[in-house]
Design a protein around this motif. Structure first.
Motif, PDB file in Angstrom:
ATOM      1  N   LEU A  15     -23.462 -11.889  18.118  1.00 58.39           N
ATOM      2  CA  LEU A  15     -24.425 -12.994  18.279  1.00 58.39           C
ATOM      3  C   LEU A  15     -25.378 -12.813  19.350  1.00 58.39           C
ATOM      4  CD1 LEU A  15     -24.782 -15.800  16.733  1.00 58.39           C
ATOM      5  CD2 LEU A  15     -23.627 -16.710  18.633  1.00 58.39           C
ATOM      6  N   SER A  16     -24.870 -12.447  20.395  1.00 55.64           N
ATOM      7  CA  SER A  16     -25.864 -12.104  21.466  1.00 55.64           C
ATOM      8  C   SER A  16     -25.068 -11.154  22.407  1.00 55.64           C
ATOM      9  CB  SER A  16     -26.180 -13.367  22.243  1.00 55.64           C
ATOM     10  OG  SER A  16     -27.171 -13.174  23.157  1.00 55.64           O
ATOM     11  N   THR A  56     -32.794   0.899   7.120  1.00 55.67           N
ATOM     12  CA  THR A  56     -33.134  -0.387   7.838  1.00 55.67           C
ATOM     13  C   THR A  56     -33.562  -1.579   7.003  1.00 55.67           C
ATOM     14  OG1 THR A  56     -35.494   0.436   7.317  1.00 55.67           O
ATOM     15  CG2 THR A  56     -34.402   1.306   9.315  1.00 55.67           C
ATOM     16  N   LYS A  57     -33.202  -1.655   5.615  1.00 53.52           N
ATOM     17  CA  LYS A  57     -33.272  -2.834   4.724  1.00 53.52           C
ATOM     18  C   LYS A  57     -31.757  -3.186   4.836  1.00 53.52           C
ATOM     19  CE  LYS A  57     -34.954  -5.673   1.768  1.00 53.52           C
ATOM     20  NZ  LYS A  57     -36.030  -6.729   2.253  1.00 53.52           N
ATOM     21  N   LEU A  58     -31.492  -4.261   5.463  1.00 50.93           N
ATOM     22  CA  LEU A  58     -30.163  -4.746   5.973  1.00 50.93           C
ATOM     23  C   LEU A  58     -29.649  -5.710   4.587  1.00 50.93           C
ATOM     24  CD1 LEU A  58     -30.248  -5.223   9.723  1.00 50.93           C
ATOM     25  CD2 LEU A  58     -29.369  -3.223   8.312  1.00 50.93           C
ATOM     26  N   ARG A  59     -28.389  -5.993   4.494  1.00 53.15           N
ATOM     27  CA  ARG A  59     -27.742  -6.925   3.935  1.00 53.15           C
ATOM     28  C   ARG A  59     -27.449  -8.131   4.291  1.00 53.15           C
ATOM     29  NH1 ARG A  59     -22.806  -3.104   2.249  1.00 53.15           N
ATOM     30  NH2 ARG A  59     -23.169  -3.029   4.599  1.00 53.15           N
ATOM     31  N   ASP A  60     -27.067  -9.214   3.579  1.00 53.80           N
ATOM     32  CA  ASP A  60     -26.861 -10.470   4.273  1.00 53.80           C
ATOM     33  C   ASP A  60     -25.567 -10.504   5.067  1.00 53.80           C
ATOM     34  OD1 ASP A  60     -25.112 -10.236   2.127  1.00 53.80           O
ATOM     35  OD2 ASP A  60     -25.720 -12.138   1.060  1.00 53.80           O
ATOM     36  N   GLY A  68     -23.362 -18.893  11.028  1.00 54.57           N
ATOM     37  CA  GLY A  68     -23.236 -20.115  10.251  1.00 54.57           C
ATOM     38  C   GLY A  68     -23.865 -19.689   8.952  1.00 54.57           C
ATOM     39  N   ASP A  69     -25.149 -20.445   8.625  1.00 58.37           N
ATOM     40  CA  ASP A  69     -26.067 -20.034   7.654  1.00 58.37           C
ATOM     41  C   ASP A  69     -26.989 -18.967   8.321  1.00 58.37           C
ATOM     42  OD1 ASP A  69     -27.633 -19.829   5.608  1.00 58.37           O
ATOM     43  OD2 ASP A  69     -28.411 -21.972   5.531  1.00 58.37           O
ATOM     44  N   TRP A  70     -27.196 -17.681   7.754  1.00 63.76           N
ATOM     45  CA  TRP A  70     -28.049 -16.737   8.121  1.00 63.76           C
ATOM     46  C   TRP A  70     -29.627 -16.636   7.641  1.00 63.76           C
ATOM     47  CZ3 TRP A  70     -30.590 -14.009   4.315  1.00 63.76           C
ATOM     48  CH2 TRP A  70     -30.210 -14.133   3.223  1.00 63.76           C
ATOM     49  N   LYS A  71     -29.668 -17.684   6.675  1.00 62.26           N
ATOM     50  CA  LYS A  71     -31.059 -17.566   6.230  1.00 62.26           C
ATOM     51  C   LYS A  71     -32.037 -18.105   7.190  1.00 62.26           C
ATOM     52  CE  LYS A  71     -29.231 -18.288   1.513  1.00 62.26           C
ATOM     53  NZ  LYS A  71     -29.275 -19.003   0.125  1.00 62.26           N
ATOM     54  N   GLY A  72     -33.292 -17.547   7.198  1.00 61.15           N
ATOM     55  CA  GLY A  72     -34.346 -17.899   8.245  1.00 61.15           C
ATOM     56  C   GLY A  72     -34.103 -17.159   9.259  1.00 61.15           C
ATOM     57  N   ASP A 168     -36.751 -23.093  15.735  1.00 66.77           N
ATOM     58  CA  ASP A 168     -35.625 -24.036  16.222  1.00 66.77           C
ATOM     59  C   ASP A 168     -35.170 -24.638  14.806  1.00 66.77           C
ATOM     60  OD1 ASP A 168     -34.201 -26.323  17.027  1.00 66.77           O
ATOM     61  OD2 ASP A 168     -35.593 -26.949  18.520  1.00 66.77           O
ATOM     62  N   PHE A 169     -33.753 -23.938  14.627  1.00 62.89           N
ATOM     63  CA  PHE A 169     -33.281 -24.498  13.344  1.00 62.89           C
ATOM     64  C   PHE A 169     -32.419 -25.747  13.148  1.00 62.89           C
ATOM     65  CE2 PHE A 169     -33.993 -20.069  12.982  1.00 62.89           C
ATOM     66  CZ  PHE A 169     -34.169 -19.867  11.709  1.00 62.89           C
ATOM     67  N   GLN A 170     -32.215 -26.488  14.386  1.00 65.23           N
ATOM     68  CA  GLN A 170     -31.583 -27.672  14.675  1.00 65.23           C
ATOM     69  C   GLN A 170     -32.909 -28.773  14.486  1.00 65.23           C
ATOM     70  OE1 GLN A 170     -29.764 -27.657  18.297  1.00 65.23           O
ATOM     71  NE2 GLN A 170     -27.682 -27.535  17.386  1.00 65.23           N
TER      72      GLN A 170
END
Length: 699
Positions: A15-16, A56-60, A68-72, A168-170
């Motif tokens: 994650l980091s 380099t074109k990765l997958r989800d 959690g939700d990877w989108k964005g 900021d996804f929140q």
């Protein structure tokens, strides 16, 4: 030039994460599943030209699941370079990645991010939670793009920076993609594969198939281009010979007969009009480059002169050694090119390779000028690695942390620790928790005690029990610190309180009392030093036997185990009966003196070994040992583990049990709610050792 750090955000199980590297050999240590392969692959994404371009074109599935939700979200991988000198090989790399501050530092960053259209739409939807969430839900992996940049100086591991530059996804606030902050994001560029030499030696699994596979064989890579180094005369002679062989094989009567037979069958089947013309010819390639690709390895045995056979006849370990040798030769060939840097990446060299060879492989490359990155879970390799060149991966509840064990330790401290880390003690680098003990008595008896009393081994709990062969714990325990290894280390030692009543005035001590008083003084001094050493560090704590390990073991109402040991020590029944009487005496000055006499008679280690054979589920575990276990686990044990221990206790004789049948019946009727079962166990067995241990854990 060398890589000084690797930073990963949102990639696979990271994650980091931040890795720190030095010149020379760098070791990435970690248990299985902690992410060693993922860390090396992150390096390869940036620098390894042997990877397919579309990699380099990765997958989800490459996004960290902790998101959690990877989108964005973005995947960000950065390497920092240092000593980007004026050397010709470094000039292009410095031009593209070097920071414009006069330093010799640079940064290469890989972003896997939503394309401009999506980022623009998210910016325009900022503040509108419903619309932004709808846009995010509609994002697919096809909306993502891979981008390389140089000179980025933003720290994407910082949550505040990530929110500012990614979103900021929140609160659904996203940056304007038209505000190109080149200082933060860096300048877009093409991959820099051509500027460095990068050799990757993968984890050794099914090496024989790789050696025989045209696409994967390192031998083929070594043979490519070799035809240009062969003289025209030799090349012409070989081409002529191959042509003659092809003709000779094709003209054999036996071959011609097969050819005519096929043609005749075709004529019978479809007739002359529709039949193709068939012939069989030898087609060994006469072109030298293609001919060289047909070469294959044969192997022999050192003990059988003149024999050479197929690779399948070689042991798996032997095949692995050949594979490693070919890859290292490939690496040496690459060194001849004038590149900005040479990188050699070796993944888990310990697989199927003998201990001595593991150490030799590591030590040989430790003196090489090239920067080496080596991942391992081998205690033998870690025992010869320098802690200043280690990155340790810690896996805790699906969260991976990266530790640098030498942070803010001076060279003298590092050197002392490295001398202690033999192949046995280096297991502490891989454990989820550590217990340090004084010597072999604790090392032998505590694991047996835990296994018999709780039903699980220390290994199953993820705890390494390490004997220091002394009471000098400070050097090794220095590894466990908020700035270094963020795992819990418990120290078990003795207060050495005198079992013998001592006069108020030590001038009146007899010889034995003087010895007891000196031990007691040493114990108090040791406690003062350890308390001072651990007071500001939440990752270390000391736990003390009031007297000594042996005395406190008997004092926990375990005299029966020692009584069963006595026939292995004495032959005369009178001696056994006398010792039993002393051990059963409730006064510590009596049983304490006797157990210490027995330990002195046969040796502490041997007494512990004999005692460990008599330990049962009814043996009591001294509470200071249970305290140490709870602390080394970080006061966390999964409910499944607690439940398993409860079931074990209920299915075996217990020294303390209130209403045993009721507890067993409750467990039988509650297969799903294991937490309720654990609570019921504590309620029905409040004085049991397991209930005490559970009480020391966080809820």
């Amino acid at each position: 030039m060398y890589i000084s750090s690797l930073r990963i955000r949102n990639f696979r199980n990271f994650l980091s994460a931040s890795f720190e590297f030095k010149k020379g050999v760098n070791t990435i240590l970690g248990e299985n599943g902690s992410g060693k392969t993922n860390a090396l692959f992150a390096l390869r994404l940036l620098l390894d030209e042997s990877l397919p371009r579309n990699i380099t074109k990765l997958r989800d599935s490459d996004f960290c699941r902790n998101l959690g939700d990877w989108k964005g979200h973005w995947i960000v991988i950065s390497v920092d370079f240092d000593e980007l000198s004026a050397h010709e090989g470094c000039q292009m790399l410095k031009h593209d990645a070097g920071h414009m501050d006069g330093s010799e530092k640079g940064t290469l960053t890989y972003y896997f991010r939503p394309c401009l259209k999506i980022r623009q739409a998210l910016f325009e939807a900022s503040g509108n939670a419903a619309l932004a969430q709808q846009l995010i839900d509609e994002i697919s992996i096809e909306d993502y793009e891979p981008v390389f940049s140089g000179r980025a100086n933003a720290d994407f591991l910082c949550d505040h920076t990530y929110r500012d530059l990614v979103g900021d996804f929140q609160n659904f606030v996203f940056p304007d993609p038209d505000d190109k902050d080149f200082k933060a994001y860096g300048v877009k560029l093409s991959p820099l594969h051509e500027e460095v030499s990068f050799t990757f030696v993968k984890a050794l699994r099914d090496v024989v198939s790789d050696l025989k596979n045209y696409r994967n064989s390192p031998l083929i890579a070594l043979l490519k281009g070799l035809e240009s180094e062969i003289s025209d005369k030799d090349s012409k002679n070989i081409t002529t010979l191959v042509s003659d062989i092809n003709n000779a094989i094709s003209e054999l009567d036996e071959i011609k007969q097969v050819s005519r037979g096929i043609q005749k069958t075709l004529h019978k089947t479809v007739g002359y009009t529709f039949s193709p013309t068939i012939d069989i010819e030898s087609s060994l390639p006469s072109e030298l480059d293609k001919l060289l690709q047909k070469l294959s390895l044969t192997v022999g045995d050192n003990y059988v002169d003149g024999y050479s056979g197929d690779l399948n006849e070689l042991s798996l370990g032997g095949a692995n050694l050949i594979y490693v040798a070919l890859k290292l030769l490939e690496y040496e060939r690459k060194q001849e090119a004038d590149k900005a840097a040479q990188f050699l990446v070796i993944e888990e060299p310990e697989a199927h390779i003998h201990t001595h060879i593991q150490k030799t492989l590591f030590e040989n490359h430790a003196i090489n000028k090239t920067q080496v990155f080596l991942s391992t879970h081998s205690t033998h390799i870690s025992s010869v690695a320098k802690i200043s060149e280690m990155n340790i991966l810690g896996l805790n509840e699906n969260h991976v942390d990266v530790f640098q064990p030498s942070n803010n330790l001076n060279p003298a401290d590092c050197s002392r620790i490295e001398r202690y880390l033999n192949a046995t003690r280096s297991t502490l680098l891989f454990a989820k928790g550590v217990i340090l003990v004084e010597g072999e008595a604790e090392l032998i008896l505590i694991p047996a005690l835990v296994k018999k009393a709780l039903g699980l081994s220390l290994d199953e709990l993820g705890i390494s029990l390490i004997s220091m062969d002394s009471a000098f714990f400070e050097h090794i325990s220095n590894l466990f610190h908020p700035e270094r290894i963020r795992k819990h280390c418990a120290i078990i030692t003795d207060l050495d309180t005198s079992t013998e009543p001592l006069p108020d005035d030590e001038a009146g001590d007899n010889k034995y009392q003087k010895s007891c008083r000196n031990s007691q003084k040493s114990g108090l001094l040791r406690k003062d030093k350890l308390d001072e050493h651990t007071k500001d560090n939440d990752f270390i704590s000391a736990f003390y036997a009031n007297y000594t390990f042996e005395v406190d073991f008997v004092g926990a109402d375990n005299s029966i185990e020692l009584k069963e040991v006595l026939p292995s020590i004495y032959q005369q029944q009178a001696d056994i009966a006398k010792s039993i009487g002393l051990l059963e005496n409730g006064a510590v000055e009596i049983y304490g003196k006797e157990i210490l006499r027995l330990a002195d008679k046969v040796g502490k280690g041997w007494l512990s070994l004999l005692t460990s054979e008599k330990v049962t589920s009814q043996t009591y575990v001294p509470h200071y040992i249970l305290d140490a276990i709870a602390f080394s686990c970080g006061r966390k044990l999964a409910p499944q583990i607690r439940y398993k221990m409860c079931c074990y206790r209920l299915s075996n004789p217990m020294p303390v049990m209130n209403d045993k049948d009721k507890a067993i019946q409750f467990f039988a009727e509650n297969h799903v709610d294991i937490n309720a079962c654990i609570d019921e166990f504590e309620k029905q067995c409040p004085d049991d050792d397991l209930s005490y241990l559970i009480g020391q854990l966080d809820r």
